[in-house]
Write an enzyme that holds these catalytic residues in place. Structure first.
Site, PDB file in Angstrom:
ATOM      1  N   MET A  40       0.847  -1.198   0.000  1.00 56.35           N
ATOM      2  CA  MET A  40       0.000   0.000   0.000  1.00 56.35           C
ATOM      3  C   MET A  40       0.883   1.249   0.000  1.00 56.35           C
ATOM      4  SD  MET A  40      -3.443  -0.840   2.060  1.00 56.35           S
ATOM      5  CE  MET A  40      -2.820  -0.487   3.690  1.00 56.35           C
ATOM      6  N   ALA A  42       4.067   3.917   0.997  1.00 58.95           N
ATOM      7  CA  ALA A  42       4.760   4.402   2.199  1.00 58.95           C
ATOM      8  C   ALA A  42       5.852   3.400   2.563  1.00 58.95           C
ATOM      9  CB  ALA A  42       3.792   4.624   3.363  1.00 58.95           C
ATOM     10  N   LEU A  43       6.670   3.092   1.577  1.00 62.03           N
ATOM     11  CA  LEU A  43       7.625   1.990   1.710  1.00 62.03           C
ATOM     12  C   LEU A  43       8.645   2.232   2.812  1.00 62.03           C
ATOM     13  CD1 LEU A  43       8.453   0.830  -1.931  1.00 62.03           C
ATOM     14  CD2 LEU A  43       6.467   0.318  -0.489  1.00 62.03           C
ATOM     15  N   HIS A  44       8.983   1.143   3.500  1.00 58.15           N
ATOM     16  CA  HIS A  44      10.041   1.152   4.519  1.00 58.15           C
ATOM     17  C   HIS A  44      10.899  -0.090   4.288  1.00 58.15           C
ATOM     18  CE1 HIS A  44       7.531  -1.859   6.445  1.00 58.15           C
ATOM     19  NE2 HIS A  44       6.528  -1.000   6.508  1.00 58.15           N
ATOM     20  N   HIS A  47       9.168  -3.476   3.465  1.00 54.43           N
ATOM     21  CA  HIS A  47       8.772  -3.671   2.067  1.00 54.43           C
ATOM     22  C   HIS A  47       9.992  -3.981   1.193  1.00 54.43           C
ATOM     23  CE1 HIS A  47       5.530  -0.745   3.441  1.00 54.43           C
ATOM     24  NE2 HIS A  47       4.803  -1.742   2.993  1.00 54.43           N
ATOM     25  N   GLU A 158       5.514 -11.672   7.353  1.00 50.56           N
ATOM     26  CA  GLU A 158       5.034 -12.295   8.597  1.00 50.56           C
ATOM     27  C   GLU A 158       4.570 -11.239   9.591  1.00 50.56           C
ATOM     28  OE1 GLU A 158       8.221 -14.752  10.024  1.00 50.56           O
ATOM     29  OE2 GLU A 158       7.637 -16.433   8.735  1.00 50.56           O
ATOM     30  N   GLN A 163      -2.925 -12.208   8.114  1.00 48.71           N
ATOM     31  CA  GLN A 163      -3.123 -11.945   6.678  1.00 48.71           C
ATOM     32  C   GLN A 163      -2.369 -12.972   5.832  1.00 48.71           C
ATOM     33  OE1 GLN A 163      -3.050  -7.873   4.762  1.00 48.71           O
ATOM     34  NE2 GLN A 163      -0.964  -8.516   4.330  1.00 48.71           N
TER      35      GLN A 163
HETATM   36  P1  AMP Z   1       1.390  -2.854   3.547  1.00 45.10           P
HETATM   37  O1  AMP Z   1       1.970  -1.859   2.613  1.00 45.10           O
HETATM   38  O2  AMP Z   1       1.420  -2.436   4.980  1.00 45.10           O
HETATM   39  O3  AMP Z   1       0.061  -3.385   3.092  1.00 45.10           O
HETATM   40  O4  AMP Z   1       2.371  -4.113   3.500  1.00 45.10           O
HETATM   41  C1  AMP Z   1       2.712  -4.727   2.287  1.00 45.10           C
HETATM   42  C2  AMP Z   1       3.461  -5.998   2.583  1.00 45.10           C
HETATM   43  O5  AMP Z   1       4.627  -5.688   3.347  1.00 45.10           O
HETATM   44  C3  AMP Z   1       2.645  -7.007   3.407  1.00 45.10           C
HETATM   45  O6  AMP Z   1       2.908  -8.320   2.932  1.00 45.10           O
HETATM   46  C4  AMP Z   1       3.192  -6.796   4.795  1.00 45.10           C
HETATM   47  O7  AMP Z   1       3.074  -7.950   5.625  1.00 45.10           O
HETATM   48  C5  AMP Z   1       4.645  -6.520   4.491  1.00 45.10           C
HETATM   49  N1  AMP Z   1       5.283  -5.827   5.610  1.00 45.10           N
HETATM   50  C6  AMP Z   1       4.846  -4.694   6.234  1.00 45.10           C
HETATM   51  N2  AMP Z   1       5.662  -4.387   7.256  1.00 45.10           N
HETATM   52  C7  AMP Z   1       6.634  -5.345   7.276  1.00 45.10           C
HETATM   53  C8  AMP Z   1       7.770  -5.595   8.098  1.00 45.10           C
HETATM   54  N3  AMP Z   1       8.092  -4.797   9.121  1.00 45.10           N
HETATM   55  N4  AMP Z   1       8.528  -6.678   7.834  1.00 45.10           N
HETATM   56  C9  AMP Z   1       8.225  -7.515   6.798  1.00 45.10           C
HETATM   57  N5  AMP Z   1       7.165  -7.328   5.990  1.00 45.10           N
HETATM   58  C10 AMP Z   1       6.377  -6.264   6.227  1.00 45.10           C
END
Ligand code: AMP
Length: 294
Positions: A40, A42-44, A47, A158, A163
């Protein structure tokens, strides 16, 4: 290979299913396999670790960026969710992504869209109790992304453990051939799981936040070394309830089915969600019979 002026390979952006499929067809004609990383934005670093894993799984990596309105409930942060496609595109290109798929909401859900993919089993309880409709939104968008790309594999974190299990159930139930790959949770040095929503925390909240992980780790360590589950879970619930503004849940579940765990005979997981001001934090750790927690 064509290089961008930054020195990194060129990464295209597509916004429609037909452009997406055209690119993927060309890759497939060259014999290239495809990994999908749904995000979604807001990459960190979490991601980016998924994008790195994707490169080890397939020849080509597609990152989707779509803030899925269907997985936000009334009163949640859809309107304020951090959005910066330019920054995200730079980060994913530097991490090695080959294609950014960033559809508009009206392209994903055009007028007249009438299908919802809903699930029982692992999609009941925990996140679903505080976020009704969340997993129907996730299942609907993930079904669409997997069907749109036909990816050989898709990487899920994870960090969002329930999810991940829901997505595994989805592909099994719907005979979707995409292989689901789990990525370990990326954390800050103090243990806080990286999350786009950590940006909402003020300084005081940020310093309180790592307690979620440390309480989970302590409880997982106690369970793994044979402490009585009922009192261990009660103590952990009390610790989280006292420290945070609210405890949404803390559950000990089978790592594969998410059924309630009772004995240490299978690998299991401790999962929790807490409220810190207006921000909801979730985390989980493994409880393994060998006494090792991650
Ligand atoms: P999101 O953008 O929050 O929907 O996350 C996209 C993907 O990144 C999903 O599969 C999340 O589980 C994964 N994700 C989010 N935060 C982390 C994290 N700290 N470590 C590993 N995967 C993550």
């Amino acid at each position: 290979m064509k290089l961008h002026s930054s020195g990194f390979p060129v990464m295209r952006t597509v916004r429609t299913v037909s452009d997406l499929r055209q690119t993927l067809q060309a890759w497939r004609a060259d014999g290239d396999s495809v990994a999908l990383v749904p995000t979604m934005g807001a990459l960190h670093d979490g991601h980016l670790s998924l994008i790195k894993i994707a490169q080890g799984q397939a020849r080509r990596t597609v990152v989707s960026l779509f803030v899925n309105p269907r997985q936000f409930g009334a009163g949640e942060d859809l309107a304020h969710y951090p959005r910066d496609e330019g920054r995200d595109a730079t980060l994913m290109r530097e991490a090695g992504a080959d294609l950014l798929y960033a559809p508009e909401a009206t392209a994903m859900y055009p007028t007249g869209f009438a299908t919802t993919v809903s699930m029982d089993g692992p999609a009941r309880g925990m996140e679903a109790d505080t976020r009704p409709g969340f997993f129907a939104g996730v299942c609907t968008v993930v079904s669409k992304l997997l069907l749109q790309t036909g990816a050989d594999c898709a990487i899920f974190g994870e960090k969002d453990y329930q999810q991940l299990i829901v997505v595994r159930q989805l592909v099994a139930d719907l005979d979707i051939e995409t292989r689901i790959v789990a990525a370990p949770t990326a954390r800050e040095t103090d243990g806080l799981a990286r999350s786009s929503r950590n940006a909402y925390l003020d300084q005081g909240q940020r310093s309180r936040a790592p307690r979620l992980h440390s309480v989970l780790q302590e409880a997982a360590g106690a369970l793994a070394s044979g402490a009585p589950p009922a009192s261990t879970l009660d103590d952990a619930r009390r610790a989280l309830g006292d420290h945070f503004d609210a405890l949404h849940y803390l559950e000990w579940r089978d790592a594969e089915t998410l059924d309630r765990a009772t004995l240490l005979d299978r690998s299991s997981r401790l999962l929790a969600a807490v409220q810190l001001g207006t921000t909801r934090l979730i985390d989980n750790v493994a409880v393994s019979p060998a006494g090792k927690t991650v």
